[in-house]
Design a protein around this motif. Structure first.
Motif, PDB file in Angstrom:
ATOM      1  N   LEU A  33      31.791  12.642  24.522  1.00 11.45           N
ATOM      2  CA  LEU A  33      31.450  11.566  25.446  1.00 11.45           C
ATOM      3  C   LEU A  33      30.302  12.004  26.347  1.00 11.45           C
ATOM      4  O   LEU A  33      30.383  13.027  27.024  1.00 11.45           O
ATOM      5  N   LYS A  34      29.223  11.222  26.350  1.00  8.28           N
ATOM      6  CA  LYS A  34      28.034  11.570  27.115  1.00  8.28           C
ATOM      7  C   LYS A  34      27.706  10.450  28.104  1.00  8.28           C
ATOM      8  O   LYS A  34      28.126   9.309  27.946  1.00  8.28           O
ATOM      9  N   PHE A  35      26.908  10.811  29.102  1.00  7.39           N
ATOM     10  CA  PHE A  35      26.444   9.854  30.093  1.00  7.39           C
ATOM     11  C   PHE A  35      24.939   9.674  29.948  1.00  7.39           C
ATOM     12  O   PHE A  35      24.247  10.504  29.350  1.00  7.39           O
ATOM     13  N   ALA A  36      24.437   8.584  30.496  1.00  2.00           N
ATOM     14  CA  ALA A  36      23.000   8.346  30.490  1.00  2.00           C
ATOM     15  C   ALA A  36      22.302   9.440  31.292  1.00  2.00           C
ATOM     16  O   ALA A  36      22.892  10.071  32.172  1.00  2.00           O
ATOM     17  N   TRP A 300      25.835  10.374  35.263  1.00  2.00           N
ATOM     18  CA  TRP A 300      27.110  10.940  35.703  1.00  2.00           C
ATOM     19  C   TRP A 300      27.331  10.728  37.191  1.00  2.00           C
ATOM     20  O   TRP A 300      28.434  10.353  37.614  1.00  2.00           O
ATOM     21  N   ALA A 301      26.324  10.951  38.020  1.00  2.00           N
ATOM     22  CA  ALA A 301      26.487  10.803  39.470  1.00  2.00           C
ATOM     23  C   ALA A 301      26.793   9.351  39.826  1.00  2.00           C
ATOM     24  O   ALA A 301      27.653   9.076  40.676  1.00  2.00           O
ATOM     25  N   ASP A 302      26.091   8.398  39.206  1.00  2.00           N
ATOM     26  CA  ASP A 302      26.372   6.990  39.445  1.00  2.00           C
ATOM     27  C   ASP A 302      27.807   6.664  39.044  1.00  2.00           C
ATOM     28  O   ASP A 302      28.506   5.907  39.733  1.00  2.00           O
ATOM     29  N   HIS A 303      28.235   7.230  37.925  1.00  2.00           N
ATOM     30  CA  HIS A 303      29.596   6.996  37.435  1.00  2.00           C
ATOM     31  C   HIS A 303      30.623   7.463  38.464  1.00  2.00           C
ATOM     32  O   HIS A 303      31.623   6.768  38.725  1.00  2.00           O
TER      33      HIS A 303
END
Length: 390
Positions: A33-36, A300-303
């Motif tokens: 699982l990856k983030f933008a 990730w930080a936004d998430h």
């Protein structure tokens, strides 16, 4: 109510979208699982926080206030345990002492263990390990907790199927992406009591199951060896000795179990509720990977900001007791900074979120956070017109 800086849609506006069932797309395997990609938001935010420490001359870790706080909490824990051990037969003294012991154990978890486990207590590894061992003293496993909380929850916050902290099995539904059972329509009533069984659950079952299965949720767990295994075994022996063997020297089994249950119930409810207010409320989001890409389409930080909610930021006593975990946004972004700095750096984080156009979600009081969690449990337990329950 939310403060004036909450800019997301109100819960009523998103209720239909949240409660409507959607086909479950194949999920990426753990570790895939990856983030933008980040557009330098987090690095810039880190620079601002570093400037704060440079300007004030404060240290991120090894803070005298934290060492003093640790001494106070451990003295509270020791006095409560010793008092209960002496007055266990006198119910009108034993009851407040058991309640005090439950609160003291929760305070150890919120403050000492949590900072030690996140390596935010000290710059010295052995100090962090010693403080993290306080969880083993309470019957848990600092080794399992590190894998479950640090490496999974903090990486995949509120992502169903990846974050075990939002998985209650058949007993509760915390995410709109989890199967709804008919029993869940009453969860906003019964879960508060079941939260109290969290400590016995990980003391007697969860840690052993994770080691036996070699996994946490769908994430592989490397079984402890050497010093890690010795720490786990020693911690379990020490806890069971203090909780049961020592008091059984003087008191009957039923009495020991009674006060163990009372203290554990208080500890479990307090620990669970505080952590639930950060992620399982109406304002938190529960994103899922894009079906086409298998990725979370935010950085990730936004998430972390979108899935986390603060509460009662101006309540100094509550902040002291819960180890700054009412500032969960700051904690998720800066887990290796001692929690005593969260109130100060929250101003930097909030301003940065406003500049980026992100909603900095926070409840003004503990009570409003409780109310939001209650409403979320109720919503997650109610069947939608198009959804069948099992």
């Amino acid at each position: 109510m939310l403060d004036a800086h909450h800019t997301a849609e109100p819960a009523s506006a998103t209720a239909t979208a949240i409660d409507s069932p959607k086909p479950r797309a194949p999920q990426p395997l753990p570790g895939q699982l990856k983030f933008a990609s980040d557009d330098n938001f987090l690095p810039r935010l880190r620079e601002r926080v570093e400037e704060y420490f440079a300007r004030t001359g404060l240290r991120e870790r090894d803070c005298p206030r934290m060492y003093a706080k640790t001494a106070v909490i451990l003295a509270w824990l020791t006095a409560s345990y010793a008092g209960l051990l002496v007055f266990m037969e006198t119910w009108w003294l034993a009851l407040p002492l058991a309640l005090s012991l439950g609160l003291a154990m929760a305070a150890v978890g919120f403050n000492i263990q949590h900072d030690g486990g996140h390596h935010s207590y000290s710059s010295r590894g052995w100090v962090n390990r010693l403080m993290a061992f306080s969880l083993d003293l309470l019957g848990g496993s600092s080794y399992i907790w590190d894998r479950k909380h640090n490496r999974i929850h903090h990486s995949y916050t509120n992502v169903t199927g990846h974050d075990e902290d939002i998985s209650l099995g058949v007993l509760g539904r915390l995410s709109p992406h989890q199967k709804r059972l008919s029993i869940h329509r009453f969860q906003h009533f019964y879960l508060w009591f079941l939260y109290g069984f969290l400590p016995p659950k990980w003391q007697f079952f969860d840690d052993f199951r994770a080691i036996a299965q070699g996994r946490i949720e769908e994430h592989k767990l490397v079984r402890p060896k050497g010093l890690d295994l010795a720490t786990l075994v020693f911690g379990k022996i020490l806890f069971f000795s203090l909780a049961f063997v020592v008091p059984l020297i003087w008191y009957p089994l039923w009495m020991v179990l009674l006060w163990y249950f009372v203290a554990s119930l208080v500890q479990g409810v307090v620990l669970s509720v505080v952590f639930q207010l950060a992620h399982c409320v109406e304002e938190a989001e529960f994103p899922m990977p894009d079906p086409a890409t298998g990725r979370i389409e935010t950085a990730w930080a936004d998430h972390q900001i979108e899935t986390t909610v603060n509460f009662a930021r101006n309540n100094r006593f509550l902040c002291w007791f819960v180890g700054g975990l009412n500032f969960q946004i700051e904690h998720h972004l800066f887990p290796r900074i001692c929690h005593i700095h969260y109130p100060a750096i929250s101003q930097i984080v909030e301003e940065s979120c406003r500049e980026r156009g992100l909603a900095y979600r926070t409840h003004r009081s503990f009570r409003s956070g409780i109310a939001s969690h209650y409403r979320w449990l109720r919503r997650m337990g109610q069947p939608s017109p198009t959804e069948a329950t099992v």
